[in-house]
Motif scaffolding. Structure first.
Motif, PDB file in Angstrom:
ATOM      1  N   ALA A  32      13.488 -15.361  17.566  1.00  0.00           N
ATOM      2  CA  ALA A  32      13.633 -14.523  17.549  1.00  0.00           C
ATOM      3  C   ALA A  32      13.995 -14.867  19.462  1.00  0.00           C
ATOM      4  N   VAL A  33      13.363 -14.830  19.987  1.00  0.00           N
ATOM      5  CA  VAL A  33      12.986 -14.769  21.235  1.00  0.00           C
ATOM      6  C   VAL A  33      13.907 -15.633  22.055  1.00  0.00           C
ATOM      7  N   LEU A  34      14.183 -17.054  21.020  1.00  0.00           N
ATOM      8  CA  LEU A  34      15.721 -17.003  22.118  1.00  0.00           C
ATOM      9  C   LEU A  34      16.861 -16.468  21.155  1.00  0.00           C
ATOM     10  N   LYS A  35      17.416 -15.848  20.487  1.00  0.00           N
ATOM     11  CA  LYS A  35      18.468 -15.208  19.899  1.00  0.00           C
ATOM     12  C   LYS A  35      18.288 -14.116  20.739  1.00  0.00           C
ATOM     13  N   THR A  36      17.495 -13.316  20.937  1.00  0.00           N
ATOM     14  CA  THR A  36      17.260 -12.680  22.078  1.00  0.00           C
ATOM     15  C   THR A  36      17.538 -12.200  23.566  1.00  0.00           C
ATOM     16  N   ARG A  37      17.225 -13.384  23.040  1.00  0.00           N
ATOM     17  CA  ARG A  37      17.404 -14.555  25.074  1.00  0.00           C
ATOM     18  C   ARG A  37      19.434 -14.588  25.516  1.00  0.00           C
ATOM     19  N   MET A  38      19.389 -15.203  24.285  1.00  0.00           N
ATOM     20  CA  MET A  38      21.413 -15.229  24.123  1.00  0.00           C
ATOM     21  C   MET A  38      22.360 -14.320  24.141  1.00  0.00           C
ATOM     22  N   TYR A  39      21.366 -13.454  23.634  1.00  0.00           N
ATOM     23  CA  TYR A  39      22.316 -12.024  23.716  1.00  0.00           C
ATOM     24  C   TYR A  39      22.462 -11.541  24.978  1.00  0.00           C
ATOM     25  N   ILE A  40      21.099 -11.227  25.413  1.00  0.00           N
ATOM     26  CA  ILE A  40      21.204 -11.064  26.633  1.00  0.00           C
ATOM     27  C   ILE A  40      22.103 -11.856  27.914  1.00  0.00           C
ATOM     28  N   GLU A  41      22.035 -12.940  27.767  1.00  0.00           N
ATOM     29  CA  GLU A  41      22.701 -13.586  28.397  1.00  0.00           C
ATOM     30  C   GLU A  41      24.205 -13.380  28.348  1.00  0.00           C
ATOM     31  N   HIS A  42      25.089 -13.350  27.225  1.00  0.00           N
ATOM     32  CA  HIS A  42      25.962 -13.034  27.012  1.00  0.00           C
ATOM     33  C   HIS A  42      26.277 -11.820  27.793  1.00  0.00           C
ATOM     34  N   MET A  43      25.228 -10.896  27.722  1.00  0.00           N
ATOM     35  CA  MET A  43      25.870  -9.150  27.997  1.00  0.00           C
ATOM     36  C   MET A  43      25.799  -9.458  29.421  1.00  0.00           C
ATOM     37  N   PHE A  44      24.959 -10.221  30.096  1.00  0.00           N
ATOM     38  CA  PHE A  44      25.438 -10.396  31.420  1.00  0.00           C
ATOM     39  C   PHE A  44      26.090 -10.840  32.127  1.00  0.00           C
TER      40      PHE A  44
END
Length: 93
Positions: A32-44
């Motif tokens: 879950a943490v890695l998926k959240t990080r992926m979405y945050i990087e995508h938005m960045f």
């Protein structure tokens, strides 16, 4: 020689128990943490390269200042952003 086999067997057993405990206790949280990080990087990257898609989010000055941090991830972001999607991606993704 018998001690080396016992030490190797004990090490393998300890590693197997450790991996089982990790899988039972932490794997869901880490995923879950890695998926959240992926979405945050995508938005960045979307904020920085939004001009390329037609909707500027940041002024160009700030986008250019942040661009060096986004360059290593641009190729994977483009692949993820432009890939064809199916309704099963929403369910299983």
């Amino acid at each position: 020689m018998g001690e080396e086999k016992a030490g190797g067997l004990l090490g393998k057993l300890r590693r197997a128990i450790g991996e089982t405990m990790y899988g039972a206790a932490l794997h869901g949280q880490v995923s879950a943490v890695l998926k959240t990080r992926m979405y945050i990087e995508h938005m960045f990257i979307l904020m920085i390269l939004g001009d390329m898609l037609g909707f500027p989010i940041l002024p160009p000055y700030y986008s250019l200042r942040l661009l060096p941090y986004a360059v290593p991830n641009v190729q994977t972001w483009k692949h993820r952003f432009y890939r064809e999607r199916d309704f099963t991606d929403v369910i299983y993704g």
